[in-house]
Design a protein around this motif. Structure first.
Motif, short mmCIF file in Angstrom:
data_model
loop_
_atom_site.label_atom_id
_atom_site.label_comp_id
_atom_site.label_asym_id
_atom_site.label_seq_id
_atom_site.Cartn_x
_atom_site.Cartn_y
_atom_site.Cartn_z
N TYR A 100 45.54 44.21 -8.39
CA TYR A 100 44.49 44.88 -9.14
C TYR A 100 43.82 46.03 -8.38
O TYR A 100 43.06 46.78 -8.98
N ARG A 101 44.05 46.13 -7.08
CA ARG A 101 43.48 47.23 -6.29
C ARG A 101 44.58 47.80 -5.40
O ARG A 101 44.42 47.95 -4.20
N TYR A 102 45.70 48.13 -6.02
CA TYR A 102 46.89 48.44 -5.24
C TYR A 102 46.73 49.67 -4.35
O TYR A 102 47.17 49.70 -3.21
N LYS A 103 46.10 50.75 -4.87
CA LYS A 103 45.94 51.96 -4.06
C LYS A 103 45.12 51.66 -2.81
O LYS A 103 45.46 52.10 -1.70
N LEU A 104 44.05 50.90 -2.98
CA LEU A 104 43.22 50.53 -1.83
C LEU A 104 44.01 49.63 -0.89
O LEU A 104 43.95 49.78 0.34
N TRP A 105 44.75 48.69 -1.46
CA TRP A 105 45.57 47.78 -0.65
C TRP A 105 46.60 48.55 0.16
O TRP A 105 46.78 48.31 1.36
N ALA A 106 47.30 49.50 -0.49
CA ALA A 106 48.34 50.25 0.20
C ALA A 106 47.77 51.09 1.33
O ALA A 106 48.43 51.30 2.35
N ARG A 107 46.56 51.56 1.17
CA ARG A 107 45.97 52.44 2.17
C ARG A 107 45.45 51.69 3.38
O ARG A 107 45.49 52.20 4.51
N TYR A 108 44.96 50.46 3.17
CA TYR A 108 44.26 49.80 4.27
C TYR A 108 44.84 48.45 4.69
O TYR A 108 44.48 47.94 5.75
N ASN A 109 45.72 47.84 3.91
CA ASN A 109 46.14 46.48 4.22
C ASN A 109 46.79 46.37 5.60
O ASN A 109 46.41 45.52 6.42
N TYR A 110 47.75 47.23 5.89
CA TYR A 110 48.47 47.12 7.16
C TYR A 110 47.62 47.62 8.33
O TYR A 110 47.79 47.18 9.47
N ILE A 111 46.69 48.52 8.03
CA ILE A 111 45.73 48.93 9.07
C ILE A 111 44.85 47.75 9.45
O ILE A 111 44.58 47.49 10.62
N LEU A 112 44.39 47.00 8.45
CA LEU A 112 43.58 45.82 8.71
C LEU A 112 44.38 44.75 9.46
O LEU A 112 43.85 44.07 10.35
N ALA A 113 45.65 44.59 9.09
CA ALA A 113 46.49 43.62 9.80
C ALA A 113 46.56 43.95 11.28
O ALA A 113 46.43 43.06 12.14
N ALA A 114 46.78 45.21 11.59
CA ALA A 114 46.84 45.63 12.99
C ALA A 114 45.51 45.44 13.68
O ALA A 114 45.44 45.00 14.84
N ALA A 115 44.41 45.75 12.99
CA ALA A 115 43.08 45.63 13.59
C ALA A 115 42.73 44.18 13.89
O ALA A 115 42.20 43.86 14.97
N PHE A 116 43.01 43.26 12.96
CA PHE A 116 42.72 41.85 13.18
C PHE A 116 43.56 41.30 14.32
O PHE A 116 43.04 40.58 15.19
N ASP A 117 44.83 41.63 14.34
CA ASP A 117 45.72 41.12 15.39
C ASP A 117 45.30 41.66 16.76
O ASP A 117 45.17 40.91 17.73
N ALA A 118 45.08 42.97 16.83
CA ALA A 118 44.69 43.57 18.11
C ALA A 118 43.33 43.07 18.56
O ALA A 118 43.11 42.78 19.74
N GLY A 119 42.37 42.94 17.61
CA GLY A 119 41.04 42.47 17.97
C GLY A 119 41.06 41.06 18.52
O GLY A 119 40.40 40.75 19.52
N PHE A 120 41.83 40.18 17.87
CA PHE A 120 41.94 38.81 18.35
C PHE A 120 42.54 38.75 19.75
O PHE A 120 42.03 38.05 20.64
N ASN A 121 43.61 39.51 19.98
CA ASN A 121 44.26 39.48 21.28
C ASN A 121 43.40 40.12 22.37
O ASN A 121 43.38 39.66 23.51
N PHE A 122 42.68 41.20 22.03
CA PHE A 122 41.73 41.78 22.99
C PHE A 122 40.69 40.74 23.38
O PHE A 122 40.33 40.59 24.55
N ASN A 123 40.16 40.04 22.40
CA ASN A 123 39.13 39.03 22.67
C ASN A 123 39.67 37.93 23.56
O ASN A 123 39.00 37.49 24.52
N MET A 124 40.89 37.45 23.27
CA MET A 124 41.47 36.39 24.09
C MET A 124 41.67 36.86 25.54
O MET A 124 41.46 36.09 26.49
N LEU A 125 42.05 38.11 25.68
CA LEU A 125 42.22 38.66 27.02
C LEU A 125 40.89 38.73 27.75
O LEU A 125 40.78 38.40 28.93
N LEU A 126 39.84 39.15 27.05
CA LEU A 126 38.51 39.24 27.66
C LEU A 126 37.99 37.85 28.04
O LEU A 126 37.42 37.67 29.13
#
Length: 782
Positions: A725-751
């Motif tokens: 139902y929000r495909y344009k928004l999903w296409a623009r940000y979904n994979y960016i959010l995936a990368a941000a969550f993954d990187a943020g979690f791993n940065f935190n674990m490293l810290l």
């Protein structure tokens, strides 16, 4: 006009497999018709949107809609690739990454080294080097060759190749296990040259096996490879911001770094300050002293009913399916259904019903005795590394908790189901690819397989020379000769014929498991089955009973699939980003070759300095150097090699387990017949992937059953509602959010590792949200 995805292409070569749109849609209704044209690259790519093409245009009609929104359909073949900057930054990221990754496998707390960390940092370091280095030509003496220190602006192709090299080399090596086990528990030090060549050979075997599946899974545009797509989205966004900033690319980078920072800060709470957030056990809040309510509601050692988690460690990467932002919704539905069956049906049936006559250790993954105490497996070893029959007779047969038993049953079922499912449902795809390969081979022009596909991605890749098959043959031949020599000289504990079987089983499983991962983002673990096969083989002959041999076999057979998958996934990134295939191939082999000696150096350093902690002769004051991964592997090896599958399966508790292989063959046939009988059914039987369901049922939930409900809710919002139902928004940000969550979690674990766990461990003081007895406040949980 609709904002949802387009209808599935009826001519899709995927055939009976889920189409790309169905991969994200399991409401058992076809998606609404999508009437607008697809704007090439309108998600993250900066391609001119005026070049919009119709959905039926040959250049894009076979490419999934979410891929069209991300990749660029333009290419500049003149961009630099294997530059001086590439080599410097590859060494800079691979060496510490290999060190941290390998060291973590001996510790309780691990030091993560995320590939997104490399992708983010190398972008800025590459630009910095391009701004500072002089454009000086350096000639290599006596070769006639040379290179320029600074061939121009930092290119996206350099950036991609650095990241691919890090993915290949900045990781641990599966062959560390036999090296460690032999030294720690059998006082046998494998010769350093033998160990390094073996570690290199198992990786290269896997890389060479990628040649088996790349013709089927790499070039066909219908296979999305979701993790590769996620990294491509970030590469495209970084490229756009670097080369031609636009309001969209700037906003995407703002969102990325805002979410990255927020996740880094948030994870300090569930991981350190406020552990209660990791498992919100509502039933325990209502009845904290009621044992039954605690067992039903607890997420750590209970059923996890109505349990939610706000810890990304628990919400992500559950059930081998990766991030909820990447995995198709239909896959996550299957995983959640398996969790419900396992934890909310089978566990209470086993605990309060008559599912099993053995009532001890339901939520334990230890090997047990008849009275429920932990089995002293090391007492079964003689000094000659054979079974101590006297000790075995005194201690009695081995027992396992009921949850572990049905996990083994479904693990075996998932193995044969993977082969059966691909044979039944992927036959149209495989047949079509074979026709394309034959057409290429019959061509007198010597064309690459890219000419057999007419989508824009393959058209662009025609500008580059393909990797010749003999390169893969050379890799395999090198590893084959090396391991053959090691086995023949008696250095690797296994009979030579078992090595050949390890290669054969790996070759058979590469395509089915790769096909499953490319479409579903689900990685099927096959380690238990490999150990079982080795146990069956080695107990049919005399000699070779050292448990280290099981880890040798698993290293070869396991890496044959795992490394092949890594190579194919990174080659798909290269395909999406229009990287010359030969440069991609080189970057993968180069990265691995740099990382492997580092891995071995870490193994020797840890064994020489932490031996007493790892063997249990002394207690590590920090409780970090436990070597629990190695000890767990030793338990499995003793179980399968010394006691042996035949002896185990003769016990009443284990007799049903081999029938798992039969179930894995038969159930896919039933689902296939249902699909053929009711091809238009709203139930969409072809999405009932038994391999994923069986494998998820095989997961052990005794330690953590929290997070699955949270993950399912999140996947519904992201991969169903937003996608539909929000495909344009999903296409623009979904994979960016995936990368941000993954990187943020791993940065935190490293810290957290660096600040609170690398030297002296600094625990968080106990308080209401970090109760010393139970962080969930399930005080009556046994």
């Amino acid at each position: 006009m609709h904002s949802g995805p387009p209808d599935a292409n009826p001519g899709s070569p995927i055939g009976l497999a889920p189409t790309p749109e169905e991969a994200n849609n399991t409401d058992l209704q076809p998606p609404a018709p999508w009437e607008e044209k697809v704007e090439l690259g309108s998600g993250t790519s900066a391609d001119d949107s005026s070049s919009a093409l119709g959905d039926d245009d040959p250049a894009i009609r076979d490419i999934p809609s979410n891929v069209r929104r991300i990749v660029s359909f333009k290419d500049d073949p003149t961009l630099p690739t294997l530059t001086f900057r590439y080599f410097v930054l590859t060494l800079l990221f691979v060496i510490p990454g290999a060190f941290l990754s390998q060291m973590s496998h001996y510790r309780t707390n691990y030091a993560p080294y995320s590939i997104f960390f490399v992708q983010i940092c190398s972008n800025y370091l590459g630009q910095w080097m391009a701004a500072l280095l002089p454009a000086v030509q350096v000639n290599i003496p006596f070769t006639g060759l040379g290179f320029n220190l600074n061939p121009g602006p930092f290119s996206v192709k350099e950036h991609v190749l650095i990241t691919i090299s890090a993915a290949s080399g900045a990781t641990y090596n599966l062959a560390f296990m036999p090296v460690s086990m032999a030294s720690l528990f059998f006082n046998e030090t494998i010769n350093p040259a033998i160990a390094i060549f073996f570690m290199w050979s198992v990786v290269i075997t896997g890389y060479s096996f990628a040649a088996i599946s790349r013709q089927f899974l790499l070039y066909d545009p219908q296979y999305p490879w979701f993790q590769a797509l996620c990294q491509t989205a970030l590469f495209e966004t970084q490229k756009n911001q670097r080369e031609r900033p636009s309001p969209t690319s700037r906003k995407q980078m703002y969102v990325f770094f805002a979410v990255l920072g927020a996740v880094i800060m948030w994870q300090f709470f569930p991981e350190y300050v406020f552990p209660m957030l990791g498992s919100l056990a509502f039933l325990c809040w209502v009845a904290p002293r009621n044992a039954t309510a605690n067992f039903i509601g607890a997420g750590f050692g209970g059923m996890g009913f109505m349990n939610l988690s706000l810890d990304w460690a628990n919400v992500s990467s559950l059930g081998n399916n990766g991030s909820l932002f990447l995995t198709p919704y239909w896959t996550q539905v299957l995983i959640f259904m398996a969790f419900v069956v396992n934890c909310w049906i089978l566990i209470p049936w086993a605990k309060w019903g008559n599912l099993s006559s053995y009532k001890h250790g339901l939520m334990s993954n230890h090997v047990l005795m008849a009275n429920g105490t932990q089995y002293p497996l090391t007492e079964l070893l003689t000094p000659q590394s054979t079974l101590n029959e006297t000790a075995y007779a005194e201690l009695g047969p081995i027992y396992l908790g009921t949850q572990v038993l049905w996990g083994m049953f479904f693990d075996y079922a998932s193995y044969t189901s993977a082969v059966a499912w691909v044979g039944l449902f992927a036959y149209p795809t495989i047949k079509a690819t074979f026709i394309k390969i034959r057409g290429r081979n019959k061509s007198s022009k010597g064309e690459s397989i890219n000419y057999q596909y007419n989508d824009q991605l393959n058209i662009l890749m025609r500008a580059y020379k393909e990797v010749p098959v003999w390169w893969y043959i050379a890799l395999f031949s090198t590893s084959f000769v090396a391991i053959t020599s090691m086995v023949a000289s008696g250095h690797l504990y296994i009979p030579y014929w078992t090595y050949l079987i390890a290669l054969a089983t790996g070759a058979i499983m590469v395509t089915p498991l790769g096909w499953l991962y490319a479409l579903s983002n689900y990685q099927l673990p096959i380690g238990t089955t490999n150990e079982l096969l080795y146990g069956l083989m080695i107990n049919s002959v005399s000699g070779h009973k050292n448990p280290t041999g099981a880890t040798i076999y698993s290293s070869i057979a396991g890496d044959a699939w795992y490394r092949a998958q890594v190579m194919l996934q990174d080659q798909k990134i290269g395909h999406y980003m229009h990287i010359p295939p030969r440069a991609t191939f080189f970057s993968q082999v180069f990265g691995a070759s740099i990382g492997i000696p580092i891995d071995y150096a870490v193994v020797r350093w840890v064994i020489s300095t932490k031996r007493d902690y790892l063997t249990g002769a002394a207690t590590d004051p920090s409780h970090q150097w436990t070597g629990q991964t190695v000890i767990s592997s030793l338990s499995l090896s003793v179980q399968y090699v010394l006691v042996g599958p035949r002896r185990l399966f003769q016990e009443p508790l284990f007799r049903v387990l081999p029938y798992g292989f039969l179930a894995g063959l038969l159930v896919p046939v039933i689902v296939f017949l249902l699909h053929r009988t009711f091809p238009s059914s709203k139930l969409k039987f072809h999405l009932w992937n038994t391999t994923i369901f069986f494998s998820s049922l095989a997961n052990f939930y005794g330690n953590i059953s929290s997070g699955y409900l949270s993950q399912f809710i999140g996947s519904f919002v992201v991969m169903y509602w937003a996608f539909r139902y929000r495909y344009k928004l999903w296409a623009r940000y979904n994979y960016i959010l995936a990368a941000a969550f993954d990187a943020g979690f791993n940065f935190n674990m490293l810290l957290i590792f660096l600040f609170f766990g690398s030297g002296k461990v600094t625990p968080m003081p106990n308080w209401w949200g970090n109760d010393a007895t139970s962080s969930e406040r399930c005080f009556a949980l046994e």
